[in-house]
Design a protein around this motif. Structure first.
Motif, PDB file in Angstrom:
ATOM      1  N   ILE A 130      76.927  45.645  57.513  1.00 18.89           N
ATOM      2  CA  ILE A 130      77.817  46.769  57.790  1.00 18.89           C
ATOM      3  C   ILE A 130      77.741  47.092  59.275  1.00 18.89           C
ATOM      4  CG2 ILE A 130      78.081  49.273  57.512  1.00 18.89           C
ATOM      5  CD1 ILE A 130      77.590  48.929  54.554  1.00 18.89           C
ATOM      6  N   TYR A 131      78.911  47.164  59.893  1.00 18.13           N
ATOM      7  CA  TYR A 131      79.033  47.602  61.290  1.00 18.13           C
ATOM      8  C   TYR A 131      79.547  49.040  61.260  1.00 18.13           C
ATOM      9  CZ  TYR A 131      79.123  42.558  62.427  1.00 18.13           C
ATOM     10  OH  TYR A 131      78.837  41.216  62.556  1.00 18.13           O
ATOM     11  N   ASP A 181      84.325  48.525  78.508  1.00 19.10           N
ATOM     12  CA  ASP A 181      83.469  47.530  77.866  1.00 19.10           C
ATOM     13  C   ASP A 181      84.208  46.827  76.734  1.00 19.10           C
ATOM     14  OD1 ASP A 181      81.267  48.188  79.475  1.00 19.10           O
ATOM     15  OD2 ASP A 181      80.587  49.734  78.080  1.00 19.10           O
ATOM     16  N   LEU A 182      84.910  47.616  75.933  1.00 22.22           N
ATOM     17  CA  LEU A 182      85.593  47.030  74.776  1.00 22.22           C
ATOM     18  C   LEU A 182      86.784  46.177  75.199  1.00 22.22           C
ATOM     19  CD1 LEU A 182      85.492  49.939  72.149  1.00 22.22           C
ATOM     20  CD2 LEU A 182      84.091  47.876  72.234  1.00 22.22           C
ATOM     21  N   ARG A 183      87.500  46.588  76.226  1.00 23.75           N
ATOM     22  CA  ARG A 183      88.638  45.775  76.688  1.00 23.75           C
ATOM     23  C   ARG A 183      88.144  44.419  77.222  1.00 23.75           C
ATOM     24  NH1 ARG A 183      93.584  48.000  76.580  1.00 23.75           N
ATOM     25  NH2 ARG A 183      93.776  50.285  76.472  1.00 23.75           N
ATOM     26  N   ILE A 184      87.050  44.421  77.948  1.00 22.36           N
ATOM     27  CA  ILE A 184      86.478  43.161  78.438  1.00 22.36           C
ATOM     28  C   ILE A 184      85.980  42.322  77.265  1.00 22.36           C
ATOM     29  CG2 ILE A 184      84.587  42.155  79.775  1.00 22.36           C
ATOM     30  CD1 ILE A 184      84.810  44.593  81.654  1.00 22.36           C
ATOM     31  N   ALA A 185      85.331  42.979  76.298  1.00 22.22           N
ATOM     32  CA  ALA A 185      84.815  42.267  75.132  1.00 22.22           C
ATOM     33  C   ALA A 185      85.938  41.639  74.310  1.00 22.22           C
ATOM     34  CB  ALA A 185      83.997  43.217  74.263  1.00 22.22           C
ATOM     35  N   ASN A 216      79.192  42.404  70.029  1.00 24.48           N
ATOM     36  CA  ASN A 216      78.044  42.764  70.870  1.00 24.48           C
ATOM     37  C   ASN A 216      77.937  44.272  71.107  1.00 24.48           C
ATOM     38  OD1 ASN A 216      77.569  40.051  71.058  1.00 24.48           O
ATOM     39  ND2 ASN A 216      78.219  39.845  73.189  1.00 24.48           N
ATOM     40  N   TYR A 217      79.043  44.983  70.881  1.00 25.60           N
ATOM     41  CA  TYR A 217      79.059  46.421  71.150  1.00 25.60           C
ATOM     42  C   TYR A 217      79.095  47.259  69.863  1.00 25.60           C
ATOM     43  CZ  TYR A 217      79.865  45.117  75.973  1.00 25.60           C
ATOM     44  OH  TYR A 217      79.727  44.587  77.240  1.00 25.60           O
TER      45      TYR A 217
END
Length: 330
Positions: free
Chosen positions: A135-136, A147-151, A159-160
């Motif tokens: 579960i995430y 961070d999320l846009r790069i990910a 990873n986040y």
């Protein structure tokens, strides 16, 4: 029909194809599954496109929508007039494969909610975790939009995301604005009566039915994220009663309250002048209403309309029974 003829209502599940679904809902429900991956069974739904239908007694064939609209006081009791429709949507989920990484808007984010819908806060009760269950829930601390846009560009969104391995009996609260997903697990889900979801990431897969990737709503998803919701772990249940049975409260918020009883002893369910919902996730038993016995089994959902009040539950061996209340929000 006379409003005094109400009794415990049982409903027929509504199955939904999902590319991430499987076949494990057949372990919970006796209604045969359709072909293909079945990801959801909507077990109590007052939606225009999918309205639950009563499958027992005098009101057999009547939808939850019609019951709510025609007999509001009998169904809702002191809550009548507080809601435009039955306020909760209940489901079983079989996440054979991982769901998309997604987020739901809050009730006050009106610009991201379709007309007639609401935000969506939900919660899961874990029934059957698989060997690869995960579960995430929530972001890792310090994660921001950049961070999320790069990910997303680098295909490293996981990873986040905070994650944990669930076990049977875990309860997980997913407040609106929480980034979340789950994999290889069967859960019961209680949520606001909403179907508004924004996909942030779908693991770069294609839908076998269309041969194309599913649509993402990245900008809307990012706008709906509450970046303070991080490291979401299972809730700690609270014992609210120990006699005659242990009654544990898992969730208590402005949208729903949920208790779990795990016992072979008799006890009471329901409440005066308000509706309650029962969901059996293990075992079977009977509900005694005015001397008539209503048999329930694993996978059954039962609506106790406000009019019938408190009734007796008689387990046949050990049962795992969830009881859900609707708070008075107005």
């Amino acid at each position: 029909m006379n409003e005094s003829t109400f009794y415990p209502f049982f409903f027929t599940p509504i199955y939904q194809y999902r590319l991430w679904g499987g076949r494990r809902l057949s372990n919970l429900l006796t209604e045969p599954l359709p072909d293909g991956p079945v990801g959801e069974a909507w077990i109590l739904s007052d939606r225009d496109d999918h309205a639950s239908v009563v499958n027992n007694g005098l009101y057999k064939g009547i939808t939850l929508t019609d019951l709510f609209n025609q007999y509001p006081e009998s169904v809702m009791g002191r809550l009548a007039g507080n809601f435009d429709r039955f306020p909760l949507l209940l489901k079983f989920l079989d996440a054979q494969e991982v769901l998309s990484v997604q987020v739901h808007p809050s009730d006050d984010q009106k610009e991201y909610i379709p007309k007639g819908d609401t935000g969506k806060t939900e919660a899961w009760f874990v029934i059957e975790p698989g060997e690869k269950a995960l579960i995430y829930a929530g972001l890792t601390p310090g994660t921001n939009e950049q961070d999320l846009r790069i990910a997303l560009d680098e295909h490293k969104v996981a990873n986040y995301l905070h994650s944990f391995k669930p076990k049977s009996g875990d309860g997980v609260f997913i407040h609106s604005g929480t980034v979340h997903t789950l994999a290889d697990v069967v859960v019961f889900e209680v949520q606001e009566n909403s179907d508004t979801t924004y996909r942030l990431y779908d693991w770069d897969r294609t839908d076998a039915k269309t041969g194309k990737p599913r649509e993402l709503q990245i900008d809307k998803a990012l706008a709906c994220i509450d970046f303070s919701l991080v490291d979401i772990d299972p809730v700690k249940s609270e014992a609210t009663a120990t006699e005659p049975v242990l009654r544990e409260r898992y969730f208590n918020n402005e949208h729903f309250i949920l208790w779990r009883m795990y016992t072979a002893d008799q006890f009471t369910v329901g409440a005066e002048d308000e509706p309650r919902i029962l969901v059996c996730t293990e075992g079977n038993g009977q509900l005694d209403f005015k001397g008539t016995k209503y048999t329930f089994k694993k996978g059954d959902v039962v609506l106790l309309p406000a009019e019938i009040g408190v009734i007796k539950c008689i387990p046949q061996g050990k049962i795992n029974l969830l009881e859900i209340a609707i708070p008075e929000t107005k």
